[in-house]
Scaffold this motif. Structure first.
Motif, PDB file in Angstrom:
ATOM      1  N   ASP A  99       2.515  30.567  25.868  1.00 28.80           N
ATOM      2  CA  ASP A  99       1.068  30.492  25.974  1.00 28.80           C
ATOM      3  C   ASP A  99       0.565  29.259  25.211  1.00 28.80           C
ATOM      4  OD1 ASP A  99      -1.710  31.970  26.255  1.00 28.80           O
ATOM      5  OD2 ASP A  99      -1.525  31.368  24.159  1.00 28.80           O
ATOM      6  N   PRO A 100      -0.300  28.424  25.809  1.00 29.94           N
ATOM      7  CA  PRO A 100      -0.704  27.177  25.159  1.00 29.94           C
ATOM      8  C   PRO A 100      -1.411  27.364  23.826  1.00 29.94           C
ATOM      9  CG  PRO A 100      -2.048  27.590  27.113  1.00 29.94           C
ATOM     10  CD  PRO A 100      -0.904  28.552  27.156  1.00 29.94           C
ATOM     11  N   VAL A 101      -2.148  28.458  23.666  1.00 25.53           N
ATOM     12  CA  VAL A 101      -2.828  28.703  22.392  1.00 25.53           C
ATOM     13  C   VAL A 101      -1.810  29.060  21.316  1.00 25.53           C
ATOM     14  CG1 VAL A 101      -4.546  30.095  21.197  1.00 25.53           C
ATOM     15  CG2 VAL A 101      -4.926  29.419  23.576  1.00 25.53           C
ATOM     16  N   ILE A 102      -0.863  29.937  21.645  1.00 21.48           N
ATOM     17  CA  ILE A 102       0.196  30.285  20.692  1.00 21.48           C
ATOM     18  C   ILE A 102       0.997  29.045  20.326  1.00 21.48           C
ATOM     19  CG2 ILE A 102       2.387  31.527  20.467  1.00 21.48           C
ATOM     20  CD1 ILE A 102       1.142  33.810  22.027  1.00 21.48           C
ATOM     21  N   LEU A 103       1.332  28.232  21.307  1.00 21.81           N
ATOM     22  CA  LEU A 103       2.091  27.016  21.053  1.00 21.81           C
ATOM     23  C   LEU A 103       1.365  26.111  20.070  1.00 21.81           C
ATOM     24  CD1 LEU A 103       4.409  25.029  21.722  1.00 21.81           C
ATOM     25  CD2 LEU A 103       3.019  24.216  23.637  1.00 21.81           C
ATOM     26  N   SER A 104       0.094  25.844  20.329  1.00 18.24           N
ATOM     27  CA  SER A 104      -0.672  24.945  19.465  1.00 18.24           C
ATOM     28  C   SER A 104      -0.788  25.492  18.046  1.00 18.24           C
ATOM     29  CB  SER A 104      -2.062  24.724  20.061  1.00 18.24           C
ATOM     30  OG  SER A 104      -2.845  23.909  19.233  1.00 18.24           O
ATOM     31  N   LEU A 105      -1.096  26.776  17.924  1.00 15.94           N
ATOM     32  CA  LEU A 105      -1.256  27.371  16.593  1.00 15.94           C
ATOM     33  C   LEU A 105       0.053  27.360  15.813  1.00 15.94           C
ATOM     34  CD1 LEU A 105      -3.524  30.437  17.456  1.00 15.94           C
ATOM     35  CD2 LEU A 105      -4.169  28.487  16.037  1.00 15.94           C
ATOM     36  N   MET A 123      -6.019  31.664  10.199  1.00 15.02           N
ATOM     37  CA  MET A 123      -5.156  31.155  11.253  1.00 15.02           C
ATOM     38  C   MET A 123      -3.994  32.104  11.537  1.00 15.02           C
ATOM     39  SD  MET A 123      -6.934  28.705  12.089  1.00 15.02           S
ATOM     40  CE  MET A 123      -5.926  27.967  13.376  1.00 15.02           C
ATOM     41  N   HIS A 124      -3.481  32.774  10.502  1.00 12.55           N
ATOM     42  CA  HIS A 124      -2.437  33.772  10.731  1.00 12.55           C
ATOM     43  C   HIS A 124      -2.968  34.881  11.633  1.00 12.55           C
ATOM     44  CE1 HIS A 124       0.006  32.710   6.848  1.00 12.55           C
ATOM     45  NE2 HIS A 124       0.073  31.786   7.780  1.00 12.55           N
ATOM     46  N   ARG A 125      -4.192  35.301  11.392  1.00 11.39           N
ATOM     47  CA  ARG A 125      -4.785  36.347  12.220  1.00 11.39           C
ATOM     48  C   ARG A 125      -5.060  35.849  13.641  1.00 11.39           C
ATOM     49  NH1 ARG A 125      -5.670  37.975   7.173  1.00 11.39           N
ATOM     50  NH2 ARG A 125      -5.736  40.234   6.801  1.00 11.39           N
ATOM     51  N   ALA A 126      -5.347  34.569  13.761  1.00 14.77           N
ATOM     52  CA  ALA A 126      -5.557  34.001  15.098  1.00 14.77           C
ATOM     53  C   ALA A 126      -4.269  34.056  15.909  1.00 14.77           C
ATOM     54  CB  ALA A 126      -6.052  32.559  14.979  1.00 14.77           C
ATOM     55  N   ILE A 127      -3.126  33.773  15.277  1.00 16.15           N
ATOM     56  CA  ILE A 127      -1.838  33.864  15.966  1.00 16.15           C
ATOM     57  C   ILE A 127      -1.576  35.302  16.393  1.00 16.15           C
ATOM     58  CG2 ILE A 127       0.668  33.703  15.660  1.00 16.15           C
ATOM     59  CD1 ILE A 127       0.199  31.250  13.902  1.00 16.15           C
ATOM     60  N   ALA A 128      -1.799  36.258  15.478  1.00 17.11           N
ATOM     61  CA  ALA A 128      -1.573  37.667  15.807  1.00 17.11           C
ATOM     62  C   ALA A 128      -2.465  38.114  16.955  1.00 17.11           C
ATOM     63  CB  ALA A 128      -1.804  38.527  14.567  1.00 17.11           C
ATOM     64  N   ALA A 129      -3.738  37.709  16.917  1.00 15.84           N
ATOM     65  CA  ALA A 129      -4.672  38.109  17.964  1.00 15.84           C
ATOM     66  C   ALA A 129      -4.248  37.544  19.316  1.00 15.84           C
ATOM     67  CB  ALA A 129      -6.083  37.636  17.611  1.00 15.84           C
ATOM     68  N   GLN A 130      -3.789  36.309  19.338  1.00 16.60           N
ATOM     69  CA  GLN A 130      -3.369  35.714  20.605  1.00 16.60           C
ATOM     70  C   GLN A 130      -2.087  36.356  21.117  1.00 16.60           C
ATOM     71  OE1 GLN A 130      -5.276  33.835  22.281  1.00 16.60           O
ATOM     72  NE2 GLN A 130      -3.916  33.308  23.980  1.00 16.60           N
ATOM     73  N   LEU A 131      -1.190  36.737  20.207  1.00 13.44           N
ATOM     74  CA  LEU A 131       0.011  37.464  20.618  1.00 13.44           C
ATOM     75  C   LEU A 131      -0.357  38.772  21.297  1.00 13.44           C
ATOM     76  CD1 LEU A 131       2.381  36.920  17.572  1.00 13.44           C
ATOM     77  CD2 LEU A 131       2.886  36.285  19.941  1.00 13.44           C
ATOM     78  N   VAL A 132      -1.317  39.482  20.725  1.00 19.36           N
ATOM     79  CA  VAL A 132      -1.745  40.748  21.316  1.00 19.36           C
ATOM     80  C   VAL A 132      -2.294  40.514  22.717  1.00 19.36           C
ATOM     81  CG1 VAL A 132      -3.432  42.620  21.145  1.00 19.36           C
ATOM     82  CG2 VAL A 132      -2.156  41.892  19.115  1.00 19.36           C
ATOM     83  N   GLN A 133      -3.117  39.482  22.875  1.00 19.44           N
ATOM     84  CA  GLN A 133      -3.696  39.183  24.184  1.00 19.44           C
ATOM     85  C   GLN A 133      -2.635  38.758  25.187  1.00 19.44           C
ATOM     86  OE1 GLN A 133      -6.807  39.527  25.301  1.00 19.44           O
ATOM     87  NE2 GLN A 133      -7.551  40.331  23.367  1.00 19.44           N
ATOM     88  N   THR A 134      -1.605  38.042  24.720  1.00 16.97           N
ATOM     89  CA  THR A 134      -0.599  37.470  25.623  1.00 16.97           C
ATOM     90  C   THR A 134       0.490  38.466  25.979  1.00 16.97           C
ATOM     91  OG1 THR A 134      -0.972  35.275  24.683  1.00 16.97           O
ATOM     92  CG2 THR A 134       1.081  35.608  25.898  1.00 16.97           C
ATOM     93  N   ILE A 135       1.005  39.189  24.990  1.00 11.72           N
ATOM     94  CA  ILE A 135       2.154  40.064  25.217  1.00 11.72           C
ATOM     95  C   ILE A 135       1.733  41.428  25.732  1.00 11.72           C
ATOM     96  CG2 ILE A 135       4.067  41.262  24.075  1.00 11.72           C
ATOM     97  CD1 ILE A 135       4.311  38.840  22.234  1.00 11.72           C
ATOM     98  N   ALA A 136       0.677  41.967  25.185  1.00 10.62           N
ATOM     99  CA  ALA A 136       0.225  43.291  25.608  1.00 10.62           C
ATOM    100  C   ALA A 136      -1.282  43.312  25.697  1.00 10.62           C
ATOM    101  CB  ALA A 136       0.713  44.362  24.634  1.00 10.62           C
ATOM    102  N   PRO A 137      -1.858  42.671  26.717  1.00  8.16           N
ATOM    103  CA  PRO A 137      -3.316  42.618  26.830  1.00  8.16           C
ATOM    104  C   PRO A 137      -3.920  44.010  26.863  1.00  8.16           C
ATOM    105  CG  PRO A 137      -2.252  41.221  28.478  1.00  8.16           C
ATOM    106  CD  PRO A 137      -1.188  42.056  27.855  1.00  8.16           C
ATOM    107  N   PRO A 138      -4.974  44.242  26.111  1.00  6.93           N
ATOM    108  CA  PRO A 138      -5.612  45.550  26.146  1.00  6.93           C
ATOM    109  C   PRO A 138      -6.208  45.814  27.526  1.00  6.93           C
ATOM    110  CG  PRO A 138      -6.977  43.989  24.960  1.00  6.93           C
ATOM    111  CD  PRO A 138      -5.673  43.305  25.219  1.00  6.93           C
ATOM    112  N   LYS A 139      -6.020  47.010  28.010  1.00  5.35           N
ATOM    113  CA  LYS A 139      -6.571  47.367  29.309  1.00  5.35           C
ATOM    114  C   LYS A 139      -8.083  47.533  29.215  1.00  5.35           C
ATOM    115  CE  LYS A 139      -2.696  47.344  31.447  1.00  5.35           C
ATOM    116  NZ  LYS A 139      -2.425  46.298  32.449  1.00  5.35           N
ATOM    117  N   GLN A 140      -8.756  47.331  30.330  1.00  2.00           N
ATOM    118  CA  GLN A 140     -10.193  47.488  30.482  1.00  2.00           C
ATOM    119  C   GLN A 140     -10.984  46.481  29.651  1.00  2.00           C
ATOM    120  OE1 GLN A 140     -11.321  51.568  29.928  1.00  2.00           O
ATOM    121  NE2 GLN A 140     -10.038  52.301  31.577  1.00  2.00           N
TER     122      GLN A 140
END
Length: 249
Positions: A99-105, A123-140
């Motif tokens: 994911d380009p955001v994960i890569l850049s961070l 920034m650590h939390r930004a990486i974690a948040a993007q991982l959540v969106q990329t690997i297991a996006p929340p439904k709905q």
């Protein structure tokens, strides 16, 4: 979270990961071989700025025939859980393009501490948040929908923001006529399908502006705008400033 940039000699070997870990190859490794959970490795060539994301406890072999420049980021389980994820101990491995955001961070992660404690933690939390969106996006997509057909439509929208989304395609995903879909969508979300798509595109653009070095034109294209002027108009209406000014804030 631990982050480091290393230069490793050719060879590689076995690994066991104590935490969810992101590995980014900064130089191409066309003969790279990888195994996950077995002793038999497979040829998995990786270009510069490609890599892998593996869960806690992953083990196997990582082998390469040339010196390797690599950035490694280990993400604490607590950060994943704070971001709403529950997959820190297991998920489908990601190998190849990231994911380009994960890569850049993650490429910047080894230098986060130079910005001070608050910046580093943010920034650590930004990486974690993007991982959540990329690997297991929340439904709905954080909307409590009573109709699973509309939930499918939301998943479709967020998976295809960069494409030419049409009302007909959204309605087809929900198995509804366009008229019934538009009425039900507005009733459940408070927005028309078009308004929702614009809002989602601009929110994604705001994240990309803050977390990547992509040009404004490239970001506009990635979130579904072929007209840069129109993107600028919509962005300014939503955030009360131009994309460039938003990035500099």
């Amino acid at each position: 979270m631990q982050a480091s940039s290393l230069t490793l000699p050719a060879g590689g070997g076995g690994y066991v990961l104590p935490a969810l870990t992101i590995g980014i190859f900064r130089n191409a490794q066309p003969t790279h071989r990888l195994s996950i959970g077995s002793s038999r490795s497979e040829h998995r060539p990786l270009d510069a700025n490609e890599g892998w994301i593996l869960s806690k406890g992953s083990e196997g072999l990582c082998e390469y025939d040339a010196p390797l420049d690599v950035t490694m980021v280990a993400v604490d389980k607590q950060l994943i859980e704070e971001a709403g994820g529950s997959f820190a101990d297991g998920f489908e491995p990601v190998v190849g393009r990231l994911d380009p955001v994960i890569l850049s961070l993650c490429l910047k992660a080894p230098s986060f501490s130079s910005g001070g404690t608050l910046y580093e933690e943010t920034m650590h939390r930004a990486i974690a948040a993007q991982l959540v969106q990329t690997i297991a996006p929340p439904k709905q997509w954080q909307v409590d929908l009573s109709d699973p057909r509309l939930a499918r439509a939301l998943d479709y929208i967020h998976d295809n923001l960069a494409t030419d989304l049409t009302l007909a395609d959204m309605a087809k995903t929900a198995a509804l006529s366009t008229t019934h879909f538009a009425k039900a969508f507005k009733r459940e979300t408070g927005l028309s399908p078009l308004q929702y798509v614009i809002k989602a595109r601009l929110e994604l653009a705001s994240v990309l502006l803050k977390t990547t070095a992509l040009s404004v034109a490239e970001i506009a294209y990635r979130v579904g705008y072929n007209d840069l002027s129109r993107f600028g108009q919509h962005f300014k209406r939503r955030f009360a400033c131009t994309p460039a000014a938003f990035r500099d804030q």
